[in-house]
Design a protein around this motif. Structure first.
Motif, mmCIF file in Angstrom:
data_model
loop_
_atom_site.group_PDB
_atom_site.id
_atom_site.type_symbol
_atom_site.label_atom_id
_atom_site.label_comp_id
_atom_site.label_asym_id
_atom_site.label_seq_id
_atom_site.Cartn_x
_atom_site.Cartn_y
_atom_site.Cartn_z
ATOM 1 N N TRP A 263 25.749 15.438 -25.533
ATOM 2 C CA TRP A 263 25.342 14.036 -25.513
ATOM 3 C C TRP A 263 24.612 13.698 -26.806
ATOM 4 O O TRP A 263 23.955 14.539 -27.417
ATOM 5 C CB TRP A 263 24.398 13.774 -24.347
ATOM 6 C CG TRP A 263 25.038 13.867 -23.001
ATOM 7 C CD1 TRP A 263 26.306 14.242 -22.701
ATOM 8 C CD2 TRP A 263 24.401 13.575 -21.756
ATOM 9 N NE1 TRP A 263 26.504 14.208 -21.356
ATOM 10 C CE2 TRP A 263 25.344 13.800 -20.752
ATOM 11 C CE3 TRP A 263 23.123 13.167 -21.401
ATOM 12 C CZ2 TRP A 263 25.059 13.613 -19.399
ATOM 13 C CZ3 TRP A 263 22.830 12.970 -20.060
ATOM 14 C CH2 TRP A 263 23.795 13.181 -19.071
ATOM 15 N N LYS A 264 24.673 12.431 -27.185
ATOM 16 C CA LYS A 264 23.965 11.987 -28.383
ATOM 17 C C LYS A 264 22.456 12.165 -28.241
ATOM 18 O O LYS A 264 21.768 12.468 -29.207
ATOM 19 C CB LYS A 264 24.294 10.518 -28.654
ATOM 20 C CG LYS A 264 25.730 10.279 -29.099
ATOM 21 C CD LYS A 264 25.973 8.814 -29.364
ATOM 22 C CE LYS A 264 27.416 8.566 -29.784
ATOM 23 N NZ LYS A 264 27.683 7.135 -30.011
ATOM 24 N N ASN A 265 21.932 11.985 -27.009
ATOM 25 C CA ASN A 265 20.489 12.094 -26.820
ATOM 26 C C ASN A 265 20.027 13.510 -26.460
ATOM 27 O O ASN A 265 18.847 13.737 -26.202
ATOM 28 C CB ASN A 265 20.013 11.105 -25.743
ATOM 29 C CG ASN A 265 20.612 11.374 -24.373
ATOM 30 O OD1 ASN A 265 21.202 12.429 -24.139
ATOM 31 N ND2 ASN A 265 20.468 10.430 -23.473
ATOM 32 N N THR B 222 28.962 17.041 -21.916
ATOM 33 C CA THR B 222 30.098 16.469 -21.190
ATOM 34 C C THR B 222 31.354 17.276 -21.482
ATOM 35 O O THR B 222 31.660 17.543 -22.656
ATOM 36 C CB THR B 222 30.328 15.001 -21.586
ATOM 37 O OG1 THR B 222 29.248 14.210 -21.099
ATOM 38 C CG2 THR B 222 31.622 14.469 -20.996
ATOM 39 N N PHE C 107 21.300 7.024 -19.765
ATOM 40 C CA PHE C 107 22.738 7.207 -19.949
ATOM 41 C C PHE C 107 23.169 6.457 -21.202
ATOM 42 O O PHE C 107 22.529 5.499 -21.628
ATOM 43 C CB PHE C 107 23.506 6.640 -18.752
ATOM 44 C CG PHE C 107 23.599 7.569 -17.570
ATOM 45 C CD1 PHE C 107 22.815 8.696 -17.456
ATOM 46 C CD2 PHE C 107 24.478 7.283 -16.529
ATOM 47 C CE1 PHE C 107 22.896 9.546 -16.365
ATOM 48 C CE2 PHE C 107 24.576 8.121 -15.428
ATOM 49 C CZ PHE C 107 23.791 9.248 -15.348
ATOM 50 N N SER C 108 24.288 6.882 -21.780
ATOM 51 C CA SER C 108 24.883 6.144 -22.884
ATOM 52 C C SER C 108 25.435 4.820 -22.365
ATOM 53 O O SER C 108 25.802 4.692 -21.198
ATOM 54 C CB SER C 108 26.002 6.959 -23.534
ATOM 55 O OG SER C 108 25.509 8.183 -24.037
ATOM 56 N N VAL C 109 25.488 3.836 -23.262
ATOM 57 C CA VAL C 109 25.970 2.496 -22.906
ATOM 58 C C VAL C 109 27.432 2.370 -23.319
ATOM 59 O O VAL C 109 27.805 2.722 -24.442
ATOM 60 C CB VAL C 109 25.115 1.414 -23.591
ATOM 61 C CG1 VAL C 109 25.681 0.025 -23.321
ATOM 62 C CG2 VAL C 109 23.672 1.504 -23.107
ATOM 63 N N PHE C 110 28.278 1.862 -22.401
ATOM 64 C CA PHE C 110 29.705 1.673 -22.665
ATOM 65 C C PHE C 110 30.097 0.240 -22.276
ATOM 66 O O PHE C 110 30.495 -0.011 -21.142
ATOM 67 C CB PHE C 110 30.540 2.672 -21.855
ATOM 68 C CG PHE C 110 30.420 4.102 -22.282
ATOM 69 C CD1 PHE C 110 31.240 4.614 -23.275
ATOM 70 C CD2 PHE C 110 29.485 4.943 -21.695
ATOM 71 C CE1 PHE C 110 31.135 5.938 -23.668
ATOM 72 C CE2 PHE C 110 29.372 6.269 -22.076
ATOM 73 C CZ PHE C 110 30.198 6.769 -23.075
ATOM 74 N N GLU D 289 21.928 -0.940 -18.665
ATOM 75 C CA GLU D 289 20.945 0.052 -19.095
ATOM 76 C C GLU D 289 20.623 0.928 -17.902
ATOM 77 O O GLU D 289 20.002 0.489 -16.942
ATOM 78 C CB GLU D 289 19.691 -0.639 -19.637
ATOM 79 C CG GLU D 289 19.918 -1.362 -20.950
ATOM 80 C CD GLU D 289 18.622 -1.859 -21.560
ATOM 81 O OE1 GLU D 289 17.540 -1.488 -21.057
ATOM 82 O OE2 GLU D 289 18.702 -2.618 -22.543
#
Length: 195
Positions: free
Chosen positions: A14-16, A21, A51-54, A95
Motif C-alpha cells: 500500500w502507498k501508506n 494487496t 483506505f486509498s481513495v478510488f 474517505e
C-alpha cells in the motif's frame, strides 16, 4: 475459460504502508489506461488506518481471516465486519478509515467502474457432496477460498480463480466441502454504445 493461480498474482504494498494487496485480476478500462474496469484482490491489513481513495469506483469488501475490522465512511457510524458478515459495498471515493478489532486481517476486494459495470459478489458455502447452480451471464469469476470444488467438471482449488465469459448455467460442486466466492460482472447498456 481462464484459470489463474498464485503464480499469476501480483503483490503490491500500500502507498501508506498499512498493508499489502495481492492483485488476482485486473481488467483494463476501455478508454482510460490509468484506470481499470474491474479489479479483484486480497489485502493483508496489518494496521489500522485510512483506505486509498478510488473516485468512480464501487468497492465490495469481504473479511476472509482475522477477528475483523470496523470501517468509518465520512462521518457515518462505524460498520463492523468479520468473517460472518455479508459482503460490504461502499463508494471508493468516500474517505474511509479502518480500525482493526484484534490484530491483522485478510480481506477480499472487488472494485469496478460503476459507470461501466454492474457487479455482484456472493459467498457460496458447499457442504460435502453439495451442489449449487450458478447463472452464467456476463463475466463470471470464481475464487476458491477453502476446500476443493468443481465447476461443471472443471476443478477449482483454494487460492485459484476461474474467469469465464457468458458460459451459460454452471454447476458448482464439492465432494469434501468448500467455500467459493462467485462474482458476476455485467456491462451497463449505456457503456456498449460508447456514450
Amino acid at each position: 475459460m481462464r484459470r489463474l493461480g498464485p503464480s499469476d498474482y501480483r503483490d503490491m504494498p500500500w502507498k501508506n504502508g498499512g498493508g499489502v494487496t495481492r492483485e488476482l485480476l485486473k481488467l483494463p478500462h476501455p478508454s482510460e489506461p490509468a484506470r481499470f474496469l474491474a479489479r479483484l484482490s486480497i489485502a493483508s491489513v496489518a494496521a489500522s488506518g485510512p483506505f486509498s481513495v478510488f473516485p468512480g469506483i464501487e468497492r465490495t469488501l469481504l473479511v476472509l481471516e482475522g477477528a475483523g475490522m470496523a470501517l468509518t465512511l465520512g462521518g457515518a457510524p462505524e460498520v463492523v465486519l468479520d468473517r460472518r458478515s455479508p459482503p460490504f459495498v461502499f463508494p471508493g471515493e468516500a474517505e474511509t478509515s479502518c480500525r482493526l478489532l484484534e490484530g491483522p486481517v485478510r480481506d477480499f476486494n472487488l472494485m469496478v467502474d460503476r459507470a461501466l459495470v454492474e457487479a455482484s459478489l456472493e459467498v457460496v458455502h458447499l457442504a460435502p457432496g453439495g451442489t449449487r447452480t450458478v447463472p452464467g451471464t456476463g463475466s463470471v469469476l470464481l475464487h476458491g477460498v477453502e476446500g476443493r470444488a468443481s465447476l461443471s467438471g472443471t476443478p477449482l482449488a483454494g487460492e485459484e480463480t476461474l474467469w469465464l465469459e457468458a458460459p451459460g448455467p454452471l454447476v458448482l460442486r464439492s465432494d469434501e466441502g468448500a467455500r467459493v466466492i462467485v462474482i458476476h460482472l455485467t456491462r451497463r447498456e449505456s457503456s456498449s454504445s460508447g456514450t
